[in-house]
Design an enzyme around this catalytic site. Structure first.
Site, PDB file in Angstrom:
ATOM      1  CD  GLU A 127      -3.801  -5.863   3.139  1.00 48.81           C
ATOM      2  OE1 GLU A 127      -4.637  -5.167   3.746  1.00 48.81           O
ATOM      3  OE2 GLU A 127      -2.580  -5.644   3.156  1.00 48.81           O
TER       4      GLU A 127
ATOM      5  CD  GLU B  66      -3.097  -0.972   2.169  1.00 53.48           C
ATOM      6  OE1 GLU B  66      -2.958  -0.190   3.132  1.00 53.48           O
ATOM      7  OE2 GLU B  66      -4.103  -1.695   2.039  1.00 53.48           O
TER       8      GLU B  66
HETATM    9  O1  AHR Z   1      -5.066  -5.883   7.047  1.00 50.85           O
HETATM   10  C1  AHR Z   1      -4.951  -4.748   7.864  1.00 50.85           C
HETATM   11  C2  AHR Z   1      -4.249  -3.596   7.175  1.00 50.85           C
HETATM   12  O2  AHR Z   1      -5.067  -3.095   6.158  1.00 50.85           O
HETATM   13  C3  AHR Z   1      -2.960  -3.922   6.477  1.00 50.85           C
HETATM   14  O3  AHR Z   1      -1.860  -3.873   7.316  1.00 50.85           O
HETATM   15  C4  AHR Z   1      -2.866  -2.857   5.430  1.00 50.85           C
HETATM   16  O4  AHR Z   1      -2.163  -3.271   4.293  1.00 50.85           O
HETATM   17  C5  AHR Z   1      -4.297  -2.492   5.140  1.00 50.85           C
HETATM   18  O5  AHR Z   1      -4.491  -1.125   5.145  1.00 50.85           O
END
Ligand code: AHR
Length: 497
Positions: free
Chosen positions: A291, A172
């Site tokens: 994610e 990210e």
């Molecule tokens: O999964 C929780 C968090 O969400 C992770 O660390 C990040 O990549 C995202 O913003």
């Protein structure tokens, strides 16, 4: 309510990549410590790994496990987590304002993956570190003995390389919250330098560049485009993240999430084609949706500089599980674009599993994942669905059903259906043009009358799988009933018409 699904086994969007059923474990809250690694628990094995957690995650059949972050990785020095435990430093973790003991690191993670029967998907730190540290980690993990970092691995008890194939180039990096966050032009250069160095060391690896952390970002798709244009020759995937929320507490609106999820995949498919055209390239780049989940109720993100704090321990209810099933339906339908997807995360932190020192709670979201990971194999069939619609707030007219389907080489058909109606069961007829169903295999469902119903420590089995209702008609169609607020997974044997 009546609905019809038309399939033809020759009309498909390619082979489903089993890696869409992957997971993510981050040094965050109680995911690693007290979730995966809990030496003080009576449920831990000789290495301190929770046996109950290993057994439960094994049921999710995850081919890859992304590690060690997440936001955590962007200020992490992997060297802190290897070697004699007594000499590993306790560090401040800036991402989650926690204390990292480093008692679990790369070697423990590799051993845990081996026990689980999954492959590691490693993320490198491109926030506070760069290509040199990434190259050292790659050497530590993948190169044979004979040079400094590979020999350190051997000295730490692993003579054979771990052969990690899949690597994330940071996490990210589009997000201002990320340690070392930079504009796309800068990230692209960092990522490309790391990619060139890493692929120079090990040509067999595949690389995932950071894309957007969400569709709400001002730089959505532009960050991705800049990165893709710059790194095109050296990467294989672009990463997308999405967390779904129901802050407005509108179940009808929330259950239309599948439409938005599919839009994100379409956006990326368009972007990949666009850059491919600009490059006059034959290469294909794919999406790593590494994610995804529902996340909005548990937003405690400050560990107050303690070890293994209780952070973002989301409790999942029925409507959340129905949204999770829609993520997987979308990944299956777009098998041509999505090759990797990781539910975030696997235990305690926005996860299908919660632990106490001596207990394990299986949440609602576990069940659709387990069924789909088991049955969605082979080709993803194109779905032509005749479904009634309903008004999902500003999301507009939305089909009441959300479906995906697959067929294996041996002719086993699998169909996965979410019924978004809060009041009406749906009777779905599945008609396959070129084959007929000969026998129903497995039919299981998850449903309830209260979208907010959730398994709790007091009532751990409130939500679970029960047998569903499906049959084969005289002409080889399938009829299946999907209860209101329900998810059904069915398999059937088929034969040529
Ligand atoms: O999964 C929780 C968090 O969400 C992770 O660390 C990040 O990549 C995202 O913003």
């Amino acid at each position: 309510m009546q609905a019809k699904l038309h399939l033809d086994t020759d009309f498909h969007s390619g082979e489903i990549d089993p890696r869409i059923f992957s997971g993510f474990a981050e040094h965050l809250g109680r995911c690693i410590y007290e979730g995966i690694y809990d030496p003080g628990s009576p449920l831990a094995d000789g290495e301190g790994f929770r046996i109950d957690v290993l057994e439960a995650i094994a049921k999710l059949r995850m081919p890859l496990m992304r590690y060690p972050g997440g936001n955590f990785v962007s200020a992490y020095d992997w060297v802190d987590g290897v070697g004699a435990r007594s000499e590993r430093p306790r560090r401040l973790d800036y991402a989650w304002r926690s204390v990292e003991s480093n008692q679990f690191g790369t070697d423990e993670f590799m051993r845990w993956c081996a026990k689980l029967g999954t492959e590691a998907m490693m993320a490198i730190n491109l926030g506070t570190k760069g290509s040199a540290e990434a190259g050292a980690l790659l050497e530590y993990c993948n190169l044979p003995a004979g040079t400094y970092w590979a020999d350190r691995r051997v000295a730490n008890g692993s003579p054979e390389p771990y052969k990690v194939k899949t690597w994330c180039l940071g996490n990210e990096m589009d997000g201002p919250w990320q340690a070392g966050h930079v504009p796309a032009e800068v990230y692209a250069q960092r990522a490309d330098q790391a990619a060139k160095l890493m692929r120079g060391l090990d040509r067999s690896i595949e690389l995932i560049a950071c894309g957007s952390s969400g569709r709400g970002m001002a730089t959505y798709l532009n960050y991705d485009r800049v990165t893709l244009e710059y790194c095109w020759n050296d990467i294989h995937y672009v990463s997308a993240h999405r967390y779904s929320e129901n802050h407005r507490n509108d179940t009808g609106w929330f259950l239309a999430e599948g439409v938005e999820i599919e839009r994100v995949i379409e956006d990326y498919a368009g972007l990949f084609d666009y850059v491919r055209g600009l490059k006059r390239s034959n290469k294909r780049i794919y999406l790593s949706f590494d994610e995804w989940n529902v996340w909005y109720k548990a937003k405690e993100m400050d560990g107050n500089w303690t070890e293994a704090p209780h952070l973002i321990e989301e409790v999942y209810n029925l409507e959340d599980a129905l949204v999770c099933a829609q993520y997987l339906n979308a990944f299956i339908r777009r098998a041509d674009v999505v090759k990797i997807a990781c539910i975030a995360q696997v235990v305690n932190v926005i996860a299908p599993l919660l632990t106490t020192k001596d207990g394990l709670l299986v949440q609602s979201t576990f069940y659709p994942f387990a069924l789909m990971a088991e049955h969605a194999q082979g080709r993803s069939l194109r779905t032509v669905l005749e479904s009634p619609t309903y008004k999902a707030g500003e999301r507009g007219e939305t089909p009441v059903l959300d479906v995906s389907a697959s067929i294996k080489e041996d002719g086993t058909l699998a169909v996965f259906i979410v019924n978004r109606s809060q009041t009406d069961a749906a009777n779905l007829t599945v008609s396959i043009a070129d084959v007929k169903a000969t026998a129903i295999g497995d039919v299981k469902q998850l449903s309830g009358t209260d979208p907010k119903a959730a398994n709790t420590w007091e009532q751990p089995n409130l939500l679970g799988l029960v047998p569903g209702t499906a049959s084969v008609t005289g002409n080889g169609d399938i009829t299946v009933t999907i209860p209101a607020l329900g998810f059904v997974a069915l398999t059937a044997a088929t034969a040529k018409r």
